[in-house]
Design an enzyme around this catalytic site. Structure first.
Site, PDB file in Angstrom:
ATOM      1  N   GLU A  50       0.811  -1.227   0.000  1.00  0.00           N
ATOM      2  CA  GLU A  50       0.000   0.000   0.000  1.00  0.00           C
ATOM      3  C   GLU A  50       0.840   1.269   0.000  1.00  0.00           C
ATOM      4  O   GLU A  50       0.398   2.321  -0.454  1.00  0.00           O
ATOM      5  CB  GLU A  50      -0.971   0.010   1.179  1.00  0.00           C
ATOM      6  CG  GLU A  50      -2.134  -0.971   1.043  1.00  0.00           C
ATOM      7  CD  GLU A  50      -1.806  -2.368   1.575  1.00  0.00           C
ATOM      8  OE1 GLU A  50      -0.633  -2.646   1.901  1.00  0.00           O
ATOM      9  OE2 GLU A  50      -2.753  -3.191   1.667  1.00  0.00           O
ATOM     10  N   PHE A 112     -11.617  -7.309  13.822  1.00  0.00           N
ATOM     11  CA  PHE A 112     -10.540  -7.757  12.933  1.00  0.00           C
ATOM     12  C   PHE A 112     -10.219  -6.669  11.901  1.00  0.00           C
ATOM     13  O   PHE A 112     -11.110  -6.130  11.267  1.00  0.00           O
ATOM     14  CB  PHE A 112     -10.967  -9.050  12.221  1.00  0.00           C
ATOM     15  CG  PHE A 112      -9.939  -9.542  11.240  1.00  0.00           C
ATOM     16  CD1 PHE A 112      -8.683  -9.945  11.682  1.00  0.00           C
ATOM     17  CD2 PHE A 112     -10.219  -9.588   9.890  1.00  0.00           C
ATOM     18  CE1 PHE A 112      -7.717 -10.386  10.784  1.00  0.00           C
ATOM     19  CE2 PHE A 112      -9.256 -10.030   8.982  1.00  0.00           C
ATOM     20  CZ  PHE A 112      -8.012 -10.423   9.425  1.00  0.00           C
ATOM     21  N   GLN A 113      -8.959  -6.363  11.765  1.00  0.00           N
ATOM     22  CA  GLN A 113      -8.464  -5.337  10.824  1.00  0.00           C
ATOM     23  C   GLN A 113      -9.100  -3.971  11.067  1.00  0.00           C
ATOM     24  O   GLN A 113      -9.351  -3.215  10.128  1.00  0.00           O
ATOM     25  CB  GLN A 113      -8.644  -5.788   9.373  1.00  0.00           C
ATOM     26  CG  GLN A 113      -7.783  -7.010   9.044  1.00  0.00           C
ATOM     27  CD  GLN A 113      -7.632  -7.291   7.580  1.00  0.00           C
ATOM     28  OE1 GLN A 113      -8.552  -7.060   6.816  1.00  0.00           O
ATOM     29  NE2 GLN A 113      -6.477  -7.806   7.183  1.00  0.00           N
ATOM     30  N   LYS A 162     -17.696  -0.806   5.830  1.00  0.00           N
ATOM     31  CA  LYS A 162     -18.173  -1.779   4.843  1.00  0.00           C
ATOM     32  C   LYS A 162     -19.692  -1.693   4.649  1.00  0.00           C
ATOM     33  O   LYS A 162     -20.187  -1.796   3.515  1.00  0.00           O
ATOM     34  CB  LYS A 162     -17.777  -3.182   5.321  1.00  0.00           C
ATOM     35  CG  LYS A 162     -18.052  -4.265   4.301  1.00  0.00           C
ATOM     36  CD  LYS A 162     -17.415  -5.582   4.709  1.00  0.00           C
ATOM     37  CE  LYS A 162     -17.970  -6.686   3.839  1.00  0.00           C
ATOM     38  NZ  LYS A 162     -16.936  -7.518   3.233  1.00  0.00           N
ATOM     39  N   MET A 479      24.141   9.291   2.338  1.00  0.00           N
ATOM     40  CA  MET A 479      23.990  10.604   2.958  1.00  0.00           C
ATOM     41  C   MET A 479      24.262  10.549   4.460  1.00  0.00           C
ATOM     42  O   MET A 479      24.865  11.466   5.024  1.00  0.00           O
ATOM     43  CB  MET A 479      22.580  11.159   2.690  1.00  0.00           C
ATOM     44  CG  MET A 479      22.397  12.592   3.120  1.00  0.00           C
ATOM     45  SD  MET A 479      23.640  13.663   2.385  1.00  0.00           S
ATOM     46  CE  MET A 479      22.709  14.417   1.063  1.00  0.00           C
TER      47      MET A 479
HETATM   48  C1  LIG Z   1      12.303   5.910   5.321  1.00  0.00           C
HETATM   49  C2  LIG Z   1      13.574   6.574   5.660  1.00  0.00           C
HETATM   50  N1  LIG Z   1      14.393   6.033   6.585  1.00  0.00           N
HETATM   51  C3  LIG Z   1      15.549   6.659   6.907  1.00  0.00           C
HETATM   52  C4  LIG Z   1      15.909   7.827   6.328  1.00  0.00           C
HETATM   53  C5  LIG Z   1      17.197   8.523   6.707  1.00  0.00           C
HETATM   54  N2  LIG Z   1      18.104   8.646   5.564  1.00  0.00           N
HETATM   55  C6  LIG Z   1      18.204   9.756   4.819  1.00  0.00           C
HETATM   56  S1  LIG Z   1      19.257   9.608   3.542  1.00  0.00           S
HETATM   57  C7  LIG Z   1      19.619   8.034   3.957  1.00  0.00           C
HETATM   58  C8  LIG Z   1      20.594   7.227   3.144  1.00  0.00           C
HETATM   59  C9  LIG Z   1      20.051   6.850   1.835  1.00  0.00           C
HETATM   60  O1  LIG Z   1      20.889   5.875   1.273  1.00  0.00           O
HETATM   61  P1  LIG Z   1      20.780   5.457  -0.236  1.00  0.00           P
HETATM   62  O2  LIG Z   1      19.405   5.235  -0.609  1.00  0.00           O
HETATM   63  O3  LIG Z   1      21.726   4.337  -0.482  1.00  0.00           O
HETATM   64  O4  LIG Z   1      21.222   6.759  -1.014  1.00  0.00           O
HETATM   65  P2  LIG Z   1      22.593   7.567  -1.068  1.00  0.00           P
HETATM   66  O5  LIG Z   1      22.543   8.591   0.008  1.00  0.00           O
HETATM   67  O6  LIG Z   1      23.699   6.596  -0.885  1.00  0.00           O
HETATM   68  O7  LIG Z   1      22.549   8.167  -2.427  1.00  0.00           O
HETATM   69  C10 LIG Z   1      18.918   7.655   5.101  1.00  0.00           C
HETATM   70  C11 LIG Z   1      19.056   6.336   5.756  1.00  0.00           C
HETATM   71  C12 LIG Z   1      15.005   8.364   5.378  1.00  0.00           C
HETATM   72  N3  LIG Z   1      15.235   9.522   4.770  1.00  0.00           N
HETATM   73  N4  LIG Z   1      13.871   7.714   5.060  1.00  0.00           N
END
Ligand SMILES: Cc1ncc(C[n+]2csc(CCOP(=O)(O)OP(=O)(O)O)c2C)c(N)n1
Length: 565
Positions: A50, A112-113, A162, A479
């Protein structure tokens, strides 16, 4: 004629011009699903999770400007959409989410749900409804679409028990909405407008700061006209990329944490900042107390609560951005025939050009054996001539996509600005590709993010959607690793993705095509082949593992305290 709630829903969607629904069925919505095949004018896209449905509806809305529609069942179906709802809310994207609910008689019975999705989403929807009586359904749907698309757009949720979907009543779709407490101001106040014009005329160093509101209100043509005719340079937020042509000499690039040197210096030196449809979030302002210290600030926004929320404003204009810029354009068009209507901005523009030349967006080039991620984005721009809809995941990939691709048209960059949701880009690309089957849609991804909604490969392949996923595979949650490197003494805790699937085999397992690129000389030909292939494609590009995004304004620092390459 009497119709059931489920029939009313489908008929009303038809009246709203809905052609695509992204959803996933379940017991609470089975009556609605029973009706869908009887409406061939509406295509239902069955996703695999979803979260994919809500992001796809969001991507559809961002790419088209229309309202995206999502349909899920009660309980876990509904909760799985919450991240995507918050995502749309933060970026002011119009989506309507229909959630099934347990029968009215069971609500509150730990059934449920059963989940109180109206309660859960209250803080992250523009408005939400629990429909208790089938008599209210048509009106509620009318209001939901109206609320989603007017004023500051946003997600609206309709929870449908529902028994309401099964109950019958006489169907009549209302022509208009009567909402006493909701009257967004569209037209700008003339007095405020003339104050703003006085500031524009007096300014020596004016600057436009454009946000996503310019795109959502379709104000880009007016912004471009004003910038050109008044010779005012433009910087945009991440959400505003595409609101002004990215290859225009007056464009300074994005501002903020990973903004350009010229844009950030311009903010710090300008004497007039005209913020249009932007919200001064912390990624843009850096340290608020030293943001735009020399500037008078004009803030145009349809949402009165966003004005003076983060920075003080000299001339607030609460109105639709397009209506305001249109009115301003009219006044300026009349004035421009007079000699000296505005000051000469040549010295200011020369200064900005010099800053741009001194510190352009750049990176230490490839050394022949290693691919730089920035180079991948540049090559994509080159190969496509900028003619593509780009979505991104979140992280370094997102910032490089923002910096090294030029967005010449609005609605060509789909990115999670406010919430920063990893896993957004791919399902959003699916939504955009559904809306524009003939366009090239590319998700620029990280190896971490793409794994968050990778199951939607099945959706893309199943509906023949030729979305391209280009993974900038650095083997890290890049990042976060960058922050650990720069501010946490290289303590790379939990950011090394030392296990990743074989993305090529994964693509093939889903019936898509997969390519791997490990050497610089492969980059161009393989990307070209992947782009030209009319199928769903993953390209796994192995890039320099410890490349950083620059410039960077450290969190909490002021915009002129930039780390450069
Ligand atoms: C759902 C979610 N969880 C955690 C984060 C924190 N976060 C921001 S950037 C990042 C790293 C992203 O890694 P990747 O997708 O490999 O991209 P890169 O930065 O290496 O290009 C994280 C963990 C987020 N933005 N969203």
């Amino acid at each position: 004629m009497e119709l059931t709630g489920a029939q009313i829903l489908l008929e009303s969607l038809k009246k709203e011009g809905v052609d695509s629904i992204f959803g996933f069925p379940g017991g609470a919505v089975i009556d609605i699903y029973d009706e869908i095949p009887k409406h061939p004018e509406i295509t239902h896209y069955l996703v695999r999770h979803e979260q994919g449905a809500i992001h796809a509806a969001d991507g559809y809305a961002r790419a088209t400007g229309k309202v995206g529609v999502c349909l899920v069942t009660s309980g876990p179906g509904a909760t799985n959409t919450v991240t995507g709802i918050a995502n749309a809310y933060m970026d002011s994207i119009p989506v309507v989410i229909f959630t099934g609910q347990v029968p009215s008689s069971l609500i509150g019975n730990d059934a449920f749900q059963e989940v109180d999705i109206v309660g859960i989403t209250r803080p992250c929807t523009k408005h939400n409804y629990l429909v208790k009586d089938v008599e209210d359904l048509a009106r509620v749907i009318k209001e939901a679409f109206y609320l989603a698309r007017t004023g500051r757009p946003g997600p609206v949720l309709v929870d449908l028990p529902k028994d309401v979907a099964q109950a019958r009543t006489e169907y009549r779709y209302p022509r208009s909405c009567k909402l006493r407490s909701y009257r967004p101001t569209v037209e700008p106040n003339r007095k405020q407008l003339s104050k703003a014009l006085d500031l524009v005329r007096a300014a020596e160093k004016p600057l436009f700061y454009a946000g996503g509101g310019v795109i959502s209100s379709d104000a880009h043509a007016e912004l471009t006209w004003l910038a050109h005719n008044l010779r005012i340079p433009v910087t945009t937020t991440l959400m505003g990329l595409g609101a002004f042509p990215g290859d225009d000499p007056l464009f300074l690039g994005m501002l903020g944490m990973h903004g350009t040197y010229a844009a950030n210096r311009a903010v710090q030196e300008c004497d007039l900042l005209i913020a249009v449809g932007a919200r001064f979030d912390d990624r843009v302002t850096g340290r608020v107390s030293s943001f735009a210290p020399n500037a008078k600030v004009v803030h145009i926004d349809v949402d009165p609560t966003s004005i003076r929320k983060n920075v003080s404003v000299d001339v607030p204009i609460v109105a639709d951005c397009a209506a305001t810029l249109k009115a301003l354009k009219q006044d300026v068009a009349e004035g421009l025939s007079q000699e000296g209507f505005v000051r000469d901005h040549t010295p200011w523009l020369e200064r900005l050009a010099e800053w741009g030349q001194r510190h352009p967006l750049t990176y230490n080039g490839a050394n022949g054996t290693i691919i730089k991620p920035q180079q991948v984005v540049e090559t994509l721009y080159d190969l496509t001539g900028g003619n593509a809809i780009i979505s991104t995941e979140v992280g370094q990939n997102q910032m490089w996509a923002a910096q090294f691709f030029r967005y010449r048209r609005p609605r060509t960059l789909l990115t999670s600005g406010g919430l920063g949701t990893m896993g957004f880009g791919f399902p959003a690309a699916i939504g955009a590709q559904v809306a524009f089957p003939g366009e090239l849609v590319i998700d620029i991804a990280g190896d971490g993010s793409i794994q968050m909604n990778i199951q939607e490969l099945a959706t893309a392949v199943c509906y023949g959607l030729p979305v391209k996923i280009i993974i900038l595979n650095n083997g890290y949650l890049g990042m976060v690793r960058q922050w650990q490197e720069l501010f946490y003494a290289r303590n790379y805790c939990a950011t090394c993705m030392d296990f990743a699937p074989d993305f090529v085999k994964l693509a093939e397992a889903y019936g898509a095509s997969g390519f791997r690129i490990t050497r610089p000389e492969e980059l161009r030909p393989v990307l070209k082949e992947a782009i030209e292939l009319p199928r769903t494609v993953i390209v796994d590009v192995h890039v320099a593992p410890e490349e950083n995004v620059y410039p960077m304004v450290p969190a909490g620092a002021s915009l002129n305290e930039m780390l450069l390459v």
